[in-house]
Scaffold this motif. Sequence first.
Motif, mmCIF file in Angstrom:
data_model
loop_
_atom_site.group_PDB
_atom_site.id
_atom_site.type_symbol
_atom_site.label_atom_id
_atom_site.label_comp_id
_atom_site.label_asym_id
_atom_site.label_seq_id
_atom_site.Cartn_x
_atom_site.Cartn_y
_atom_site.Cartn_z
ATOM 1 N N ILE A 35 4.536 -11.407 -32.810
ATOM 2 C CA ILE A 35 5.772 -10.617 -32.758
ATOM 3 C C ILE A 35 6.494 -10.870 -31.444
ATOM 4 O O ILE A 35 7.705 -11.080 -31.424
ATOM 5 N N ARG A 36 5.728 -10.860 -30.340
ATOM 6 C CA ARG A 36 6.351 -11.085 -29.029
ATOM 7 C C ARG A 36 6.999 -12.459 -28.968
ATOM 8 O O ARG A 36 8.157 -12.594 -28.569
ATOM 9 N N ILE A 57 3.711 -8.303 -22.693
ATOM 10 C CA ILE A 57 4.675 -7.565 -23.519
ATOM 11 C C ILE A 57 5.369 -6.496 -22.678
ATOM 12 O O ILE A 57 6.584 -6.315 -22.760
ATOM 13 N N GLU A 101 11.477 -4.821 -31.273
ATOM 14 C CA GLU A 101 10.386 -5.721 -31.692
ATOM 15 C C GLU A 101 9.238 -5.692 -30.689
ATOM 16 O O GLU A 101 8.065 -5.700 -31.073
ATOM 17 N N LEU A 102 9.567 -5.676 -29.407
ATOM 18 C CA LEU A 102 8.521 -5.636 -28.377
ATOM 19 C C LEU A 102 7.731 -4.334 -28.455
ATOM 20 O O LEU A 102 6.503 -4.334 -28.307
ATOM 21 N N LYS A 142 7.309 -2.561 -31.132
ATOM 22 C CA LYS A 142 6.480 -2.705 -32.331
ATOM 23 C C LYS A 142 5.216 -3.521 -31.991
ATOM 24 O O LYS A 142 4.102 -3.173 -32.409
ATOM 25 N N ALA A 143 5.367 -4.582 -31.209
ATOM 26 C CA ALA A 143 4.233 -5.436 -30.835
ATOM 27 C C ALA A 143 3.219 -4.681 -29.989
ATOM 28 O O ALA A 143 2.015 -4.751 -30.240
ATOM 29 N N ASN A 201 -2.267 -10.005 -22.785
ATOM 30 C CA ASN A 201 -1.147 -9.991 -23.736
ATOM 31 C C ASN A 201 -0.341 -8.701 -23.658
ATOM 32 O O ASN A 201 0.894 -8.728 -23.719
ATOM 33 N N GLU A 202 -1.026 -7.575 -23.538
ATOM 34 C CA GLU A 202 -0.313 -6.295 -23.414
ATOM 35 C C GLU A 202 0.569 -6.294 -22.160
ATOM 36 O O GLU A 202 1.714 -5.836 -22.203
ATOM 37 N N LYS A 232 7.961 -14.533 -31.352
ATOM 38 C CA LYS A 232 9.100 -14.689 -32.267
ATOM 39 C C LYS A 232 10.329 -13.938 -31.735
ATOM 40 O O LYS A 232 11.437 -14.470 -31.718
ATOM 41 N N SER A 233 10.123 -12.710 -31.274
ATOM 42 C CA SER A 233 11.264 -11.927 -30.784
ATOM 43 C C SER A 233 11.838 -12.537 -29.510
ATOM 44 O O SER A 233 13.051 -12.544 -29.301
ATOM 45 N N ILE A 236 0.801 -2.139 -31.656
ATOM 46 C CA ILE A 236 -0.334 -2.629 -32.449
ATOM 47 C C ILE A 236 -1.632 -2.272 -31.731
ATOM 48 O O ILE A 236 -2.609 -1.873 -32.368
#
Length: 197
Positions: free
Chosen positions: A1-2, A51, A22-23, A25-26, A47-48, A4-5, A29
């Motif tokens: 998601i990250r 984001i 979108e971010l 939303k990512a 990863n967090e 792609k956005s 998760i």
Amino acid sequence: IRAKSLIDYRMGRISTDEFLEELIKAIRITIPKFGDISLVNWPLTYNETNIILNISTAYAEKNEYQKGIKILEEAYSALMKSYMDEEQRIRMQVSILNNLSKWYGLLENHQKAIDVTKQGLKLCKEYKISNVLPNLLYNYVWNMERLIDKGVLSKENKRECINLLKQAYYISCAVQYPYGEQFLKNHLKLYYGISLL
């Protein structure tokens, strides 16, 4: 998601608001209550953290610097409790400090921006991190220039600004950061009348 956005945003396919949506939303998760809870005690992953850096940038692009700062300050505290590899953690801390120095500066809290930049520079020196050094040095100078303009710092500090900009330029050359090289050359020429070869 990250990913792609980020691509969609940079390509102009989505707005800043859509990018932020979108971010969020990512991040939800793995941190379902993001935005409703403090991140201070959350053991963030690499990863967090990436984001969260993107979220803070999206807020900054909407001129909502305080929101970006709050998230980054919480993330910085959380990194101290992270299980992430030390080298990754330090690099994330430096990236957070780099962004914080920008946002504080843009809010005209120039001394706080300088203090945060000094923390980042200290970590870079201690852990031999060079890739973000040109940005940190520029942030430091930019905030000093604002304080000089306001009369808080003496015009004598311009010599230090020039030396730091030159350092940032040569580090950009060494780490092969052509955008940084050109940006710093332009700044030196425009503000100080100095041309670098």
